[in-house]
Design a protein around this motif. Sequence first.
Motif, PDB file in Angstrom:
ATOM      1  N   ALA A 131      -0.562  27.627 -56.802  1.00 44.08           N
ATOM      2  CA  ALA A 131      -0.632  28.781 -57.698  1.00 44.08           C
ATOM      3  C   ALA A 131      -0.380  30.084 -56.942  1.00 44.08           C
ATOM      4  O   ALA A 131       0.261  31.002 -57.467  1.00 44.08           O
ATOM      5  N   ARG A 132      -0.865  30.145 -55.721  1.00 41.54           N
ATOM      6  CA  ARG A 132      -0.698  31.364 -54.906  1.00 41.54           C
ATOM      7  C   ARG A 132       0.774  31.652 -54.618  1.00 41.54           C
ATOM      8  O   ARG A 132       1.228  32.801 -54.715  1.00 41.54           O
ATOM      9  N   VAL A 133       1.538  30.627 -54.244  1.00 39.87           N
ATOM     10  CA  VAL A 133       2.933  30.870 -53.833  1.00 39.87           C
ATOM     11  C   VAL A 133       3.888  30.962 -55.018  1.00 39.87           C
ATOM     12  O   VAL A 133       5.028  31.409 -54.864  1.00 39.87           O
ATOM     13  N   LEU A 134       3.440  30.540 -56.208  1.00 38.96           N
ATOM     14  CA  LEU A 134       4.293  30.584 -57.384  1.00 38.96           C
ATOM     15  C   LEU A 134       4.295  31.976 -58.024  1.00 38.96           C
ATOM     16  O   LEU A 134       3.255  32.613 -58.161  1.00 38.96           O
ATOM     17  N   ALA A 135       5.484  32.406 -58.432  1.00 41.50           N
ATOM     18  CA  ALA A 135       5.591  33.602 -59.254  1.00 41.50           C
ATOM     19  C   ALA A 135       5.013  33.320 -60.639  1.00 41.50           C
ATOM     20  O   ALA A 135       4.959  32.159 -61.072  1.00 41.50           O
ATOM     21  N   PRO A 136       4.554  34.330 -61.360  1.00 47.22           N
ATOM     22  CA  PRO A 136       4.081  34.116 -62.733  1.00 47.22           C
ATOM     23  C   PRO A 136       5.143  33.413 -63.568  1.00 47.22           C
ATOM     24  O   PRO A 136       6.325  33.752 -63.507  1.00 47.22           O
ATOM     25  N   GLY A 137       4.706  32.420 -64.331  1.00 50.36           N
ATOM     26  CA  GLY A 137       5.640  31.633 -65.119  1.00 50.36           C
ATOM     27  C   GLY A 137       6.349  30.554 -64.329  1.00 50.36           C
ATOM     28  O   GLY A 137       7.182  29.828 -64.886  1.00 50.36           O
ATOM     29  N   GLY A 138       6.013  30.419 -63.041  1.00 55.12           N
ATOM     30  CA  GLY A 138       6.654  29.417 -62.194  1.00 55.12           C
ATOM     31  C   GLY A 138       6.247  28.004 -62.554  1.00 55.12           C
ATOM     32  O   GLY A 138       5.246  27.777 -63.247  1.00 55.12           O
ATOM     33  N   ILE A 139       7.014  27.042 -62.056  1.00 50.77           N
ATOM     34  CA  ILE A 139       6.860  25.640 -62.413  1.00 50.77           C
ATOM     35  C   ILE A 139       6.337  24.831 -61.232  1.00 50.77           C
ATOM     36  O   ILE A 139       6.801  24.998 -60.098  1.00 50.77           O
ATOM     37  N   LEU A 140       5.381  23.955 -61.512  1.00 52.22           N
ATOM     38  CA  LEU A 140       4.987  22.890 -60.597  1.00 52.22           C
ATOM     39  C   LEU A 140       5.432  21.576 -61.211  1.00 52.22           C
ATOM     40  O   LEU A 140       5.135  21.302 -62.384  1.00 52.22           O
ATOM     41  N   ALA A 141       6.153  20.763 -60.451  1.00 55.25           N
ATOM     42  CA  ALA A 141       6.613  19.471 -60.967  1.00 55.25           C
ATOM     43  C   ALA A 141       6.523  18.409 -59.876  1.00 55.25           C
ATOM     44  O   ALA A 141       6.873  18.652 -58.730  1.00 55.25           O
ATOM     45  N   GLY A 142       6.030  17.242 -60.280  1.00 53.97           N
ATOM     46  CA  GLY A 142       6.056  16.067 -59.425  1.00 53.97           C
ATOM     47  C   GLY A 142       7.114  15.105 -59.937  1.00 53.97           C
ATOM     48  O   GLY A 142       7.248  14.915 -61.150  1.00 53.97           O
ATOM     49  N   LEU A 143       7.887  14.524 -59.015  1.00 53.71           N
ATOM     50  CA  LEU A 143       8.899  13.535 -59.365  1.00 53.71           C
ATOM     51  C   LEU A 143       8.592  12.251 -58.628  1.00 53.71           C
ATOM     52  O   LEU A 143       8.158  12.276 -57.463  1.00 53.71           O
ATOM     53  N   TRP A 144       8.817  11.113 -59.316  1.00 52.33           N
ATOM     54  CA  TRP A 144       8.602   9.802 -58.708  1.00 52.33           C
ATOM     55  C   TRP A 144       9.799   8.900 -58.988  1.00 52.33           C
ATOM     56  O   TRP A 144      10.241   8.791 -60.137  1.00 52.33           O
ATOM     57  N   ASN A 145      10.315   8.256 -57.959  1.00 57.62           N
ATOM     58  CA  ASN A 145      11.292   7.192 -58.136  1.00 57.62           C
ATOM     59  C   ASN A 145      10.568   5.853 -58.145  1.00 57.62           C
ATOM     60  O   ASN A 145       9.772   5.565 -57.236  1.00 57.62           O
ATOM     61  N   VAL A 146      10.828   5.053 -59.173  1.00 55.24           N
ATOM     62  CA  VAL A 146      10.287   3.700 -59.214  1.00 55.24           C
ATOM     63  C   VAL A 146      11.386   2.751 -59.668  1.00 55.24           C
ATOM     64  O   VAL A 146      12.350   3.156 -60.323  1.00 55.24           O
ATOM     65  N   MET A 147      11.250   1.489 -59.306  1.00 53.35           N
ATOM     66  CA  MET A 147      12.170   0.480 -59.811  1.00 53.35           C
ATOM     67  C   MET A 147      11.872   0.204 -61.276  1.00 53.35           C
ATOM     68  O   MET A 147      10.717   0.227 -61.700  1.00 53.35           O
ATOM     69  N   ASP A 148      12.921  -0.032 -62.036  1.00 52.97           N
ATOM     70  CA  ASP A 148      12.775  -0.214 -63.476  1.00 52.97           C
ATOM     71  C   ASP A 148      12.379  -1.659 -63.770  1.00 52.97           C
ATOM     72  O   ASP A 148      13.227  -2.536 -63.919  1.00 52.97           O
ATOM     73  N   ASP A 149      11.066  -1.901 -63.896  1.00 54.41           N
ATOM     74  CA  ASP A 149      10.595  -3.271 -64.074  1.00 54.41           C
ATOM     75  C   ASP A 149      10.697  -3.757 -65.520  1.00 54.41           C
ATOM     76  O   ASP A 149      10.184  -4.810 -65.857  1.00 54.41           O
ATOM     77  N   ARG A 150      11.408  -3.003 -66.356  1.00 53.27           N
ATOM     78  CA  ARG A 150      11.796  -3.539 -67.667  1.00 53.27           C
ATOM     79  C   ARG A 150      12.939  -4.543 -67.512  1.00 53.27           C
ATOM     80  O   ARG A 150      13.237  -5.292 -68.436  1.00 53.27           O
ATOM     81  N   VAL A 151      13.582  -4.515 -66.334  1.00 54.69           N
ATOM     82  CA  VAL A 151      14.634  -5.478 -66.005  1.00 54.69           C
ATOM     83  C   VAL A 151      13.965  -6.724 -65.433  1.00 54.69           C
ATOM     84  O   VAL A 151      13.132  -6.622 -64.520  1.00 54.69           O
ATOM     85  N   ASP A 152      14.335  -7.898 -65.935  1.00 56.37           N
ATOM     86  CA  ASP A 152      13.618  -9.136 -65.613  1.00 56.37           C
ATOM     87  C   ASP A 152      13.515  -9.400 -64.120  1.00 56.37           C
ATOM     88  O   ASP A 152      12.431  -9.705 -63.606  1.00 56.37           O
ATOM     89  N   TRP A 153      14.615  -9.281 -63.390  1.00 52.29           N
ATOM     90  CA  TRP A 153      14.553  -9.667 -61.975  1.00 52.29           C
ATOM     91  C   TRP A 153      13.730  -8.674 -61.163  1.00 52.29           C
ATOM     92  O   TRP A 153      13.111  -9.050 -60.164  1.00 52.29           O
ATOM     93  N   VAL A 154      13.677  -7.419 -61.606  1.00 53.86           N
ATOM     94  CA  VAL A 154      12.839  -6.429 -60.928  1.00 53.86           C
ATOM     95  C   VAL A 154      11.360  -6.710 -61.191  1.00 53.86           C
ATOM     96  O   VAL A 154      10.519  -6.629 -60.286  1.00 53.86           O
ATOM     97  N   ALA A 155      11.030  -7.065 -62.431  1.00 56.37           N
ATOM     98  CA  ALA A 155       9.649  -7.418 -62.763  1.00 56.37           C
ATOM     99  C   ALA A 155       9.190  -8.625 -61.959  1.00 56.37           C
ATOM    100  O   ALA A 155       8.050  -8.677 -61.465  1.00 56.37           O
ATOM    101  N   GLU A 156      10.068  -9.608 -61.787  1.00 55.29           N
ATOM    102  CA  GLU A 156       9.718 -10.792 -60.998  1.00 55.29           C
ATOM    103  C   GLU A 156       9.575 -10.443 -59.523  1.00 55.29           C
ATOM    104  O   GLU A 156       8.709 -10.972 -58.821  1.00 55.29           O
TER     105      GLU A 156
END
Length: 259
Positions: free
Chosen positions: A120-145
Amino acid sequence: MRQRYASSFGAAAAAYAAHRPDYAPAAVRWALEPAPGPRVLDLGAGTGKLTGTLVELGFDTVAVEPDSAMLAELRSTLPAVRALPGSAEEIPLPDASVDAVLAGNALHWFDMSIAGPEVARVLAPGGILAGLWNVMDDRVDWVAELARVSDSAAIGPRDTQSNWRDATKELHLPRADAGMGGAARFGSPEQEEFAHSQLRTADSLVATLATRAGVLVMPERERAAALGRIRAYLANRPETSSGEFTLPMLTGVLRTRRS
């Protein structure tokens, strides 16, 4: 335990730089869509996987990373980027100096009771905080297995949507009534996910999975056995047994705006 996992990456910094994926550009654009300006801090930047995407998209980017080995890889790969030693709990930037703070596969390592007010200190007013995550798409059968074969240590949570929701609760991300230094600091978080992919071979996918914290902290014999199971599985799947293939992934995003 969290500190043990978070500090495990430095020993594998070169492998991390070589094998970890970048981030879906559409996810990064969405994360920054409400930002009031182009100045972005990549916090917990690692070897610069997210930093590189930010630079390619034209943002004025500074990177902060606590691990010296990871920081050295980032500086080697992106020598034109301002890259500083520091942490989410002690950010080496002036007040209101950036329009957005992004964290790629890193937000869950932060001590948000301390990092929240710092962000909050380093952000300008109205600034954005965002977290991003890469994960394997386990809706695909071989990835789930693959997740089952590896006991999920190398893959992560199976339910991607639940992963983002749980992160909001567990990490005390800013909401209207809690976390991140108080109600006046941030609004309610939004979440979205974006299709992503990475070209891999069986060997390079094993090398990628070997850089996951859950694998890095395993005793050597246990780690070798887990990677051996994964290698055997990939060798026997038609999707992954011969040459290069596309690894289906998702980039998930949680974003919130500073009041």
